[in-house]
Design an enzyme around this catalytic site. Sequence first.
Site, mmCIF file in Angstrom:
data_model
loop_
_atom_site.group_PDB
_atom_site.id
_atom_site.type_symbol
_atom_site.label_atom_id
_atom_site.label_comp_id
_atom_site.label_asym_id
_atom_site.label_seq_id
_atom_site.Cartn_x
_atom_site.Cartn_y
_atom_site.Cartn_z
ATOM 1 N N THR A 1 -26.029 -29.065 47.543
ATOM 2 C CA THR A 1 -27.347 -28.617 47.067
ATOM 3 C C THR A 1 -27.340 -27.157 46.642
ATOM 4 O OG1 THR A 1 -28.448 -30.234 48.463
ATOM 5 C CG2 THR A 1 -29.760 -28.334 47.830
ATOM 6 N N SER B 1 -21.491 -33.468 49.341
ATOM 7 C CA SER B 1 -20.724 -33.580 50.587
ATOM 8 C C SER B 1 -20.621 -35.002 51.156
ATOM 9 C CB SER B 1 -21.198 -32.570 51.624
ATOM 10 O OG SER B 1 -22.315 -33.012 52.317
ATOM 11 N N THR C 1 -24.754 -29.847 52.832
ATOM 12 C CA THR C 1 -25.088 -29.778 54.258
ATOM 13 C C THR C 1 -24.888 -31.110 54.993
ATOM 14 O OG1 THR C 1 -27.386 -30.210 53.713
ATOM 15 C CG2 THR C 1 -26.751 -27.906 53.988
ATOM 16 N N ASP C 2 -24.829 -32.217 54.234
ATOM 17 C CA ASP C 2 -24.787 -33.529 54.912
ATOM 18 C C ASP C 2 -23.588 -33.673 55.836
ATOM 19 O OD1 ASP C 2 -27.095 -34.231 53.623
ATOM 20 O OD2 ASP C 2 -26.161 -35.623 52.204
HETATM 21 N N1 ASP Z 1 -26.747 -34.286 49.849
HETATM 22 C C1 ASP Z 1 -26.375 -32.904 49.742
HETATM 23 C C2 ASP Z 1 -24.892 -32.737 50.076
HETATM 24 O O1 ASP Z 1 -24.554 -32.798 51.241
HETATM 25 C C3 ASP Z 1 -27.214 -32.113 50.661
HETATM 26 C C4 ASP Z 1 -26.908 -30.653 50.658
HETATM 27 O O2 ASP Z 1 -26.059 -30.156 49.948
HETATM 28 O O3 ASP Z 1 -27.559 -29.970 51.426
HETATM 29 O O4 ASP Z 1 -24.106 -32.498 49.179
#
Ligand code: ASP
Length: 326
Positions: free
Chosen positions: A15, A59, A92-93
Amino acid sequence: MSNKKKIVIFSTGGTILCDFVPGQKAVLPARRGGDLLRQIPGLDQWVEINIVEPFQLPSPHLTVEHGLQLSEEIEQYLSRQEYEGAVVLQGTDTLEEMAYLVHLTLRTNKPVVFTGAMKSNGELYCDALGNIAAALQVASTDEAQGRGVLVVMNQEIHGAVHVSKTHSESVAAFQSPQFGPLGRISMDEVVFYTSIDHAGMADKGRYQRQVEQPVLLLKAYLGMEPGLIRLARETGIKGLVIEAFGAGNLHPAVAAEAAVMVQHGIPVVIATRCRAGRALPLYAYEGGGKILKEAGLILGGGLSGVKCRLKLMLALGNQLNPHLEF
Ligand code: ASP
């Protein structure tokens, strides 16, 4: 000679590198690390940056192999005297797993800081720039040395061992439910609250980058089908982690199948499905943690299920006795 610290940024996706597209009401990959850095005022006054892109992926698309690759590349850069720290930008995932995998396999005392963003560029509460700036601040602080891999989000500093993404969209998603954060970025100061070893320092850089796979993770639930465990065994898994109830307890029928797994030489680690606390040898009823331990299952202590799995994969890949690793 410049006294600016030189930091290497590993830009991997997520993200933090996405834009919100109002017409589609959707978030899409759109940027590179350098685009963001240019928006942070005065950055080049205090830090010198080199950006590398080992891969660019959301991620959820990452694998354990990506984590091992990243760990190796970080180690190569930080073995060069000119670099004083590293920052990883990622989604973050799976950030808590990648950070922990790197923590377990990376040999360096220099600061390594993971960060990401919960809100993409163009969203009102976008946290991308603040998080990168804070991560760079921590990575260039002498006090961050020798603390293992750190995660910086929402002005807080967490250790890779206990941090977890606890919310699907809040900028305050990252927490360490077991102990709380290790420190904070307060104005332009990096403040560590504690010198206590909350960061699992004994395991820092403990493993060679070799994993055994597949190691499965299952979560206990009301009425869990014991046949699931048997099916898993029959597919040839090399290890199993079960997020058990409470202090590490299972339904007797599930416990019995898990014990059969152990009799077949496949290690089974018990974590708690609670967000804090430990799996303990406490309850002595059928399926209770004490009985599971006596049956040869391993209690994973206060590590979450996903982190027990990574540690078990590395322990097996390094030909170590998993009973001595948890
Ligand atoms: N779905 C995204 C990922 O993990 C969420 C993020 O980046 O915070 O790539």
